[in-house]
Design an enzyme around this catalytic site. Structure first.
Site, PDB file in Angstrom:
ATOM      1  N   SER A 107     -53.893-122.827  91.329  1.00 46.92           N
ATOM      2  CA  SER A 107     -54.286-123.382  90.613  1.00 46.92           C
ATOM      3  C   SER A 107     -56.097-124.465  91.672  1.00 46.92           C
ATOM      4  CB  SER A 107     -55.184-123.996  89.645  1.00 46.92           C
ATOM      5  OG  SER A 107     -55.919-124.623  88.487  1.00 46.92           O
TER       6      SER A 107
ATOM      7  N   HIS B 173     -55.386-119.086  90.814  1.00 44.20           N
ATOM      8  CA  HIS B 173     -57.021-119.582  89.580  1.00 44.20           C
ATOM      9  C   HIS B 173     -58.559-119.414  91.033  1.00 44.20           C
ATOM     10  CE1 HIS B 173     -54.363-121.455  86.886  1.00 44.20           C
ATOM     11  NE2 HIS B 173     -53.591-120.077  86.611  1.00 44.20           N
TER      12      HIS B 173
ATOM     13  N   ASP C 123     -49.878-123.944  83.121  1.00 45.89           N
ATOM     14  CA  ASP C 123     -50.415-122.488  83.516  1.00 45.89           C
ATOM     15  C   ASP C 123     -49.383-122.916  84.451  1.00 45.89           C
ATOM     16  OD1 ASP C 123     -50.352-119.604  83.042  1.00 45.89           O
ATOM     17  OD2 ASP C 123     -51.815-119.825  85.170  1.00 45.89           O
TER      18      ASP C 123
END
Length: 359
Positions: free
Chosen positions: A181, A208, A301
């Site tokens: 991320s 991300h 996530d």
């Protein structure tokens, strides 16, 4: 309970862009723009005076550009740095990602839209990224440490220290999936650049990213890695020796034949592409032949996806807290019992190579 605002310094030579960025950030009750500068020289002075949590810098500036500024900050007084650029030319893209190699934490596209809808979306994304980066731990960085040499596949000697719970399963590994991320771009580069040209497996990466960053990231990594790097395309089979990235605005899955498929995000989903969705899909198809690697990131996530890989008999690796990572996603994976091996960033590629070579 009183929360302190995240202090930000903006370094930008365009008055228009600077005004837009200030307006975006000052609209948040959680962010305080404590100083601005027109170039890196002014920026260093403002930073020393204001002690910001996050530094946002442009790339191309007179007197001292974003790259030199980043090198100075990371060598003298390291802090999270967000590069804000519009990637006009390929040389700009290359230089922007050189800033990541020099120690910048992430990249964000320079705002240029007049659409109210796009403006609100951009504002939310920028503020969220500032909040995440303000939680990052960064360390002094020496220039000779910036380049990472590839590791030979036929490595010998003992494995680097790790908390390993799985022994040799190299003969059955068929695919590797990696998730990261905000703040994970440097880590991705460190790992992928160490994989040799004869690496025998496909690598699927889900990140991300800010919208508009992916193509530049792929281009940059193509020059940094010995393997082919590309965005996964619908209907393709994952091929050995190729690094694939999940697309923007869609989740990446494998269909019943093992080919790539795109899936649209559902309303309200926080991350798209989702690391967990990709991990679960790969685990569903490849089962115990899967290796899952979860890197830094805020939130959860990837944790359930890593758990599924572990449950079907695959191998799981997570970046440990010593790496200075944002430990949220990995912390959630540990809580689920999904992180079989906790490794420092520098250990991950050698560990993968020893695993698949059967040593």
């Amino acid at each position: 309970m009183q929360f302190s605002k995240k202090k930000v310094v903006l370094i930008e030579d365009s008055p228009v862009a600077l005004e837009i960025l200030q307006r975006l950030l000052n609209s948040s009750p959680d962010v305080d723009v404590v100083g601005t500068a027109r170039d890196g020289v002014e920026g260093l002075e403002v930073i020393s005076q204001t002690n910001p949590d996050v530094i946002c810098t442009d790339l191309l500036m007179d007197n001292m550009d974003g790259l030199e500024l980043t090198k100075r900050i990371m060598a003298e007084d390291p802090r999270p740095i967000l590069v804000i650029s519009n990637f006009v030319q390929k040389t700009d893209i290359d230089n922007v990602f050189r800033l990541l190699q020099a120690g910048a934490a992430d990249v964000f596209p320079k705002p240029s839209t007049d659409s109210p809808t796009d403006y609100e979306k951009l504002k939310a994304a920028l503020i969220a990224k500032i909040k995440v980066l303000s939680s990052m731990k960064v360390a002094l960085r020496r220039q000779q440490q910036l380049m990472t040499a590839p590791v030979e596949l036929s490595t010998s000697g003992s494995i680097l220290r790790s908390e390993s719970l799985i022994t040799n399963v190299g003969s059955r590994i068929k695919i590797i999936c990696i998730g990261a991320s905000t703040g994970g771009l440097q880590t991705i580069q460190k790992i992928l650049s160490q994989l040799p040209s004869n690496f025998p497996l496909p690598v699927i990466c889900t990140l991300h990213l800010s919208e508009g960053i992916l193509s530049g990231l792929v281009n940059w990594l193509s020059s940094e890695c010995q393997l082919r790097v590309k965005i996964a395309q619908v209907g393709e089979y994952p091929l050995p020796g190729t690094i694939y990235f999940a697309p923007e605005k869609h989740h990446l899955e494998l269909d019943f034949l093992g080919k790539f498929a795109y899936v649209k995000a559902l309303p309200g989903e926080k991350h798209c592409p989702s690391i967990t969705i990709t991990f679960k899909s790969i685990a569903n198809f490849y089962s115990r032949a899967t290796v899952g690697v979860l890197l830094s990131g805020l939130g959860s996530d990837g944790a359930e996806g890593l758990q599924m890989i572990s449950q079907v008999g695959g191998m799981t690796i997570a970046q440990n807290e010593k790496s200075g990572a944002i430990f949220g996603m990995v912390k959630e994976a540990i809580a689920l019992g999904a992180a079989q091996n906790l490794l420092e960033v520098e250990e991950i590629a050698p560990f993968l190579l020893k695993t698949i070579s059967g040593q």
